[in-house]
Design a protein around this motif. Structure first.
Motif, PDB file in Angstrom:
ATOM      1  N   GLY A  32       0.829  -1.201   0.000  1.00 35.93           N
ATOM      2  CA  GLY A  32       0.000   0.000   0.000  1.00 35.93           C
ATOM      3  C   GLY A  32       0.864   1.252   0.000  1.00 35.93           C
ATOM      4  O   GLY A  32       2.105   1.185   0.036  1.00 35.93           O
ATOM      5  N   LYS A  61      -0.112 -10.242   4.929  1.00 35.05           N
ATOM      6  CA  LYS A  61      -1.327 -10.086   4.128  1.00 35.05           C
ATOM      7  C   LYS A  61      -1.941 -11.439   3.789  1.00 35.05           C
ATOM      8  O   LYS A  61      -3.166 -11.595   3.792  1.00 35.05           O
ATOM      9  N   ARG A  79      -3.215  -4.094  -1.853  1.00 36.95           N
ATOM     10  CA  ARG A  79      -2.887  -2.716  -1.488  1.00 36.95           C
ATOM     11  C   ARG A  79      -3.864  -2.118  -0.473  1.00 36.95           C
ATOM     12  O   ARG A  79      -3.569  -1.099   0.133  1.00 36.95           O
ATOM     13  N   ASP A  80      -5.026  -2.748  -0.293  1.00 38.99           N
ATOM     14  CA  ASP A  80      -6.013  -2.226   0.659  1.00 38.99           C
ATOM     15  C   ASP A  80      -5.790  -2.734   2.084  1.00 38.99           C
ATOM     16  O   ASP A  80      -6.540  -2.399   2.992  1.00 38.99           O
ATOM     17  N   GLU A  82      -2.718  -2.747   4.741  1.00 35.57           N
ATOM     18  CA  GLU A  82      -1.344  -2.321   5.019  1.00 35.57           C
ATOM     19  C   GLU A  82      -0.930  -2.788   6.410  1.00 35.57           C
ATOM     20  O   GLU A  82      -1.711  -2.709   7.360  1.00 35.57           O
ATOM     21  N   HIS A  96      -8.267  -0.224   3.885  1.00 38.55           N
ATOM     22  CA  HIS A  96      -8.771   0.832   3.018  1.00 38.55           C
ATOM     23  C   HIS A  96      -9.897   0.300   2.138  1.00 38.55           C
ATOM     24  O   HIS A  96     -10.036  -0.913   1.950  1.00 38.55           O
TER      25      HIS A  96
END
Length: 135
Positions: A32, A61, A79-80, A82, A96
């Protein structure tokens, strides 16, 4: 109440090979916005430190995706999710977009632990329900 638990082990040399083959594209796909800044900082200082950072984030992750029971399927996007640190050094998960909404709808909070040694990165995530699902 525990919602789920996830663990993952990642080969640091495998991450190094991915970076060698794909350059920054691999890190850009997985990390991210805040993570990529830290990755570049560490990589610029000592390449191997950047690779270790990437491997621990990748493992965390993967562990997170297992703890929530989705794997790497929508709304879980690399990427959502972190893996950042508090000033004390404690790792935390910051979400996110749709993934954040999905987890908030289920009243989930997370505990995460990451570690690396030699050629192995390890992560564990516990997902907890913080409120009654019936409210």
């Amino acid at each position: 109440m525990i919602y789920g638990i996830g663990t993952d082990v990642c080969s640091i040399s495998r991450m190094g090979d991915a970076v060698q083959r794909h350059g920054d594209r691999f890190a850009q796909r997985v990390l991210g916005a805040e993570e990529i800044v830290e990755y570049h900082r560490r990589f610029a200082k000592v390449r191997q430190r950047g690779i270790h950072y990437l491997a621990t984030r990748f493992a965390a992750k993967e562990a997170f995706s297992k703890a929530i029971g989705l794997g790497i399927h929508s709304p879980m996007r690399w990427r959502d999710c972190e893996i950042l640190k508090l000033p004390s050094g404690q790792p935390i998960i910051v979400l996110h977009e749709a993934l954040k909404d999905w987890c908030e709808a289920r009243s989930l909070r997370f505990l995460v632990s990451v570690s690396d040694e030699a050629d192995t990165a390890l992560a564990m995530v516990v997902a907890e329900v913080t409120a009654s699902l019936n409210t």
